[in-house]
Enzyme design. Structure first.
Site, PDB file in Angstrom:
ATOM      1  CG  ASP A   1      32.212  50.924  46.201  1.00  0.00           C
ATOM      2  OD1 ASP A   1      31.895  49.809  46.635  1.00  0.00           O
ATOM      3  OD2 ASP A   1      33.390  51.355  46.268  1.00  0.00           O
TER       4      ASP A   1
ATOM      5  CG  HIS B   1      38.791  41.698  48.463  1.00  0.00           C
ATOM      6  ND1 HIS B   1      38.751  42.962  47.904  1.00  0.00           N
ATOM      7  CD2 HIS B   1      40.089  41.307  48.371  1.00  0.00           C
ATOM      8  CE1 HIS B   1      39.960  43.305  47.497  1.00  0.00           C
ATOM      9  NE2 HIS B   1      40.793  42.325  47.782  1.00  0.00           N
TER      10      HIS B   1
ATOM     11  CG  ASP C   1      36.231  45.116  52.202  1.00  0.00           C
ATOM     12  OD1 ASP C   1      37.136  44.577  52.871  1.00  0.00           O
ATOM     13  OD2 ASP C   1      36.075  44.892  50.977  1.00  0.00           O
TER      14      ASP C   1
ATOM     15  CD  GLU D   1      33.316  43.066  48.229  1.00  0.00           C
ATOM     16  OE1 GLU D   1      34.012  42.783  47.233  1.00  0.00           O
ATOM     17  OE2 GLU D   1      33.686  43.864  49.104  1.00  0.00           O
TER      18      GLU D   1
ATOM     19  CG  ASP E   1      33.534  47.772  50.185  1.00  0.00           C
ATOM     20  OD1 ASP E   1      34.359  48.511  49.638  1.00  0.00           O
ATOM     21  OD2 ASP E   1      33.555  46.530  50.082  1.00  0.00           O
TER      22      ASP E   1
END
Ligand code: AMP
Ligand code: MG
Ligand code: MG
Length: 215
Positions: A114, A171, A176, A14, A12
């Site tokens: 992603d 987040h 996550d 960011e 995941d």
């Protein structure tokens, strides 16, 4: 139930961002957190993890919106390696484990963003090669829909469906990943046999790009 895939790599990212009303990041959105957890599907145990913050180059200063969304403060990205170096370290991490062989593992993400949007876009902008193994993945929302005929909108809804408590902060990439791992375990124990749901090989039209980005 035995799974076709021996390992699932839950990922995941960011990335740099600003409030939606201010539009997309210019000239490109950059990955700032790169967490991956390797699950063994025979017992759903976490066996390894890779976690690295990444220094953005185009917009080195994080917006206050991005920090409040992700919990990532400026000091966590300053002095960190850039995306190309992190991809090299990640490749070494992948090759370190002789149990990972073509066809016996897949990445799992919550949504297609992603590996269909964020990584290909930034890699194209910066002229970085994406490893072949990151060009296909399992979108856990699509896996859940295939198994139940019900489409869940996001991670919070999937957590609710399985009666799971949110771990950490939504987040934060590593949190996550921990939450997505729990969902992946539940769906696997429910009898879902994980299969690839998407790939970034096909060229993406502009309309499809925005449609996929929203999923
Ligand atoms: P997520 O995995 O849902 O935490 O989101 C991944 C990335 O998408 C974040 O690091 C942001 O760059 C972007 N993002 C997610 N939610 C929002 C939002 N509400 N507004 C702007 N960008 C967002
Ligand atoms: Mg995400
Ligand atoms: Mg996230």
């Amino acid at each position: 139930m035995s799974q076709s895939l021996e390992y699932l790599l839950v990922l995941d990212f960011e990335a740099t961002c600003q409030e939606n009303s201010k539009g997309p990041m210019q000239p490109v959105q950059e990955i700032i957190e790169f967490p991956v957890v390797q699950l063994r599907t025979s017992d759903w145990a976490e066996i390894r993890r890779f976690h690295q913050y990444v220094r953005p180059i185009e917009c080195p200063k994080l917006t206050s919106f991005c920090t409040s969304l992700t919990g990532i403060i400026q000091e966590m990205v300053d002095g960190q390696p850039t995306l190309s170096a992190v991809l090299e370290d990640f490749d070494a991490w992948m090759k370190e484990d002789s149990r990972l062989k073509t066809g016996n593992f897949a990445f799992v993400t919550c949504g297609d963003w992603d590996l269909k949007v964020a990584l290909p876009n930034e890699a194209k902008f910066k002229n970085i090669q994406i490893p072949e193994y990151m060009k296909q993945w399992i979108n856990v929302k699509k896996a859940y829909a295939a198994h139940t005929n019900h489409f869940a909108r996001g991670m919070p809804e999937l957590l609710k469906i399985y009666n799971l408590k949110l771990q950490g902060r939504h987040h934060s990439g590593i949190d996550d990943v921990a939450n997505i791992c729990e969902i992946v375990r539940c769906l696997g124990k429910d009898g879902h046999n994980y299969r690839i749901t998407g790939s970034s090989d096909q060229p993406t039209t502009t309309r499809r790009f925005f449609r996929e980005a929203r999923k």
